[in-house]
Design a protein around this motif. Structure first.
Motif, PDB file in Angstrom:
ATOM      1  N   PRO A   1       0.832  -1.217   0.000  1.00 18.44           N
ATOM      2  CA  PRO A   1       0.000   0.000   0.000  1.00 18.44           C
ATOM      3  C   PRO A   1       0.858   1.255   0.000  1.00 18.44           C
ATOM      4  CG  PRO A   1      -0.011  -1.020   2.164  1.00 18.44           C
ATOM      5  CD  PRO A   1       0.730  -1.945   1.244  1.00 18.44           C
ATOM      6  N   LYS A   2       0.336   2.277  -0.654  1.00 19.89           N
ATOM      7  CA  LYS A   2       1.080   3.535  -0.708  1.00 19.89           C
ATOM      8  C   LYS A   2       0.995   4.227   0.655  1.00 19.89           C
ATOM      9  CE  LYS A   2       0.206   3.992  -5.542  1.00 19.89           C
ATOM     10  NZ  LYS A   2      -0.968   4.040  -6.370  1.00 19.89           N
ATOM     11  N   PRO A   3       2.091   4.796   1.120  1.00 20.20           N
ATOM     12  CA  PRO A   3       2.034   5.462   2.431  1.00 20.20           C
ATOM     13  C   PRO A   3       1.178   6.726   2.371  1.00 20.20           C
ATOM     14  CG  PRO A   3       4.161   5.831   1.397  1.00 20.20           C
ATOM     15  CD  PRO A   3       3.425   4.841   0.533  1.00 20.20           C
ATOM     16  N   VAL A   4       0.437   6.958   3.442  1.00 16.58           N
ATOM     17  CA  VAL A   4      -0.427   8.132   3.526  1.00 16.58           C
ATOM     18  C   VAL A   4       0.377   9.256   4.157  1.00 16.58           C
ATOM     19  CG1 VAL A   4      -2.537   9.054   4.521  1.00 16.58           C
ATOM     20  CG2 VAL A   4      -2.467   6.699   3.728  1.00 16.58           C
ATOM     21  N   THR A   5       0.461  10.387   3.458  1.00 18.04           N
ATOM     22  CA  THR A   5       1.236  11.512   3.981  1.00 18.04           C
ATOM     23  C   THR A   5       0.343  12.668   4.420  1.00 18.04           C
ATOM     24  OG1 THR A   5       1.484  12.368   1.739  1.00 18.04           O
ATOM     25  CG2 THR A   5       3.239  10.943   2.576  1.00 18.04           C
ATOM     26  N   ASP A   6      -0.925  12.620   4.032  1.00 14.55           N
ATOM     27  CA  ASP A   6      -1.821  13.712   4.378  1.00 14.55           C
ATOM     28  C   ASP A   6      -3.111  13.117   4.930  1.00 14.55           C
ATOM     29  OD1 ASP A   6      -2.976  16.162   4.673  1.00 14.55           O
ATOM     30  OD2 ASP A   6      -3.363  16.490   2.542  1.00 14.55           O
ATOM     31  N   TYR A   7      -3.678  13.731   5.934  1.00 16.30           N
ATOM     32  CA  TYR A   7      -4.885  13.197   6.549  1.00 16.30           C
ATOM     33  C   TYR A   7      -6.059  13.232   5.570  1.00 16.30           C
ATOM     34  CZ  TYR A   7      -6.810  17.876   7.175  1.00 16.30           C
ATOM     35  OH  TYR A   7      -7.305  19.122   6.963  1.00 16.30           O
ATOM     36  N   ARG A   8      -6.019  14.107   4.558  1.00 18.26           N
ATOM     37  CA  ARG A   8      -7.099  14.175   3.583  1.00 18.26           C
ATOM     38  C   ARG A   8      -7.101  12.959   2.658  1.00 18.26           C
ATOM     39  NH1 ARG A   8      -5.593  20.141   1.991  1.00 18.26           N
ATOM     40  NH2 ARG A   8      -3.983  19.732   3.492  1.00 18.26           N
ATOM     41  N   ASP A   9      -5.998  12.224   2.603  1.00 20.63           N
ATOM     42  CA  ASP A   9      -5.941  11.020   1.776  1.00 20.63           C
ATOM     43  C   ASP A   9      -6.582   9.820   2.457  1.00 20.63           C
ATOM     44  OD1 ASP A   9      -4.582  12.505  -0.089  1.00 20.63           O
ATOM     45  OD2 ASP A   9      -2.593  11.827   0.560  1.00 20.63           O
ATOM     46  N   LEU A  10      -6.830   9.924   3.747  1.00 22.11           N
ATOM     47  CA  LEU A  10      -7.421   8.796   4.477  1.00 22.11           C
ATOM     48  C   LEU A  10      -8.879   8.606   4.062  1.00 22.11           C
ATOM     49  CD1 LEU A  10      -6.053   9.481   8.059  1.00 22.11           C
ATOM     50  CD2 LEU A  10      -5.364   7.655   6.528  1.00 22.11           C
ATOM     51  N   PRO A  11      -9.332   7.376   3.967  1.00 21.91           N
ATOM     52  CA  PRO A  11     -10.744   7.152   3.632  1.00 21.91           C
ATOM     53  C   PRO A  11     -11.624   7.569   4.815  1.00 21.91           C
ATOM     54  CG  PRO A  11      -9.676   5.073   4.134  1.00 21.91           C
ATOM     55  CD  PRO A  11      -8.599   6.116   4.114  1.00 21.91           C
ATOM     56  N   PRO A  12     -12.871   7.930   4.551  1.00 17.70           N
ATOM     57  CA  PRO A  12     -13.743   8.335   5.661  1.00 17.70           C
ATOM     58  C   PRO A  12     -14.040   7.155   6.585  1.00 17.70           C
ATOM     59  CG  PRO A  12     -14.988   8.174   3.634  1.00 17.70           C
ATOM     60  CD  PRO A  12     -13.543   7.997   3.267  1.00 17.70           C
ATOM     61  N   ILE A  13     -14.246   7.466   7.834  1.00 18.96           N
ATOM     62  CA  ILE A  13     -14.546   6.437   8.824  1.00 18.96           C
ATOM     63  C   ILE A  13     -16.001   6.017   8.639  1.00 18.96           C
ATOM     64  CG2 ILE A  13     -14.764   5.979  11.290  1.00 18.96           C
ATOM     65  CD1 ILE A  13     -12.577   8.097  11.713  1.00 18.96           C
ATOM     66  N   PRO A  14     -16.266   4.712   8.539  1.00 16.44           N
ATOM     67  CA  PRO A  14     -17.658   4.286   8.364  1.00 16.44           C
ATOM     68  C   PRO A  14     -18.474   4.583   9.623  1.00 16.44           C
ATOM     69  CG  PRO A  14     -16.220   2.393   8.603  1.00 16.44           C
ATOM     70  CD  PRO A  14     -15.338   3.596   8.537  1.00 16.44           C
ATOM     71  N   ARG A  15     -19.641   5.087   9.439  1.00 18.08           N
ATOM     72  CA  ARG A  15     -20.516   5.441  10.560  1.00 18.08           C
ATOM     73  C   ARG A  15     -21.682   4.446  10.625  1.00 18.08           C
ATOM     74  NH1 ARG A  15     -17.835   9.508  13.122  1.00 18.08           N
ATOM     75  NH2 ARG A  15     -17.102  11.072  11.671  1.00 18.08           N
TER      76      ARG A  15
END
Length: 138
Positions: free
Chosen positions: A61-75
């Motif tokens: 997996p590609k490393p995440v460098t920005d919090y905006r790249d994270l997928p949304p948390i399922p609710r």
């Protein structure tokens, strides 16, 4: 030196002496065939290892460098609101409860305390009313 250490040292020396000697270079057609086979095996092993490394790099997996790249948390969904209705008898005691599409019958003990609630479709029938006395009125 301890007797056990000397015993271990002798065993190590004996194992080193018993190891097979290095293979002797053979000449002729047999040696050439063995060299070709060894080269082919080494090439195939190297190619398989390279392919395995390439696959591992591809699947990493590609490393995440920005919090905006994270997928949304399922609710989780909000709970569905349900309506509850209480039905009372002539003594103002609750004897039937309706929650959503389910109906429950309240069962009480001889003192009048609630013992349990049973779904209305499997609840036992209430006791029958006593028969009217035919001779009472005449």
């Amino acid at each position: 030196m301890n007797s056990k250490l000397s015993l271990i040292a002798r065993q190590v020396e004996r194992r080193e002496q018993q190891q097979a000697p290095a293979p002797v270079e053979t000449s002729g057609i047999g040696g050439a065939i063995e060299a070709v086979i060894e080269r082919m095996v080494e090439e195939r092993v190297a190619a398989a290892l390279a392919e395995q490394r390439r696959q591992l790099e591809f699947n990493k997996p590609k490393p995440v460098t920005d919090y905006r790249d994270l997928p949304p948390i399922p609710r989780t969904r909000a709970p569905k609101s349900m309506e509850c209705q209480l039905y009372r008898d002539e003594l103002r005691r609750v004897n039937r409860i309706s929650i959503g599409t389910m109906e429950f019958v309240v069962q009480r003990n001889e003192v009048g305390q609630v013992v349990r609630m049973v779904p209305a479709d499997i609840a036992p029938l209430p006791p029958a009313a006593p028969p009217a006395d035919i001779n009472r009125g005449a």
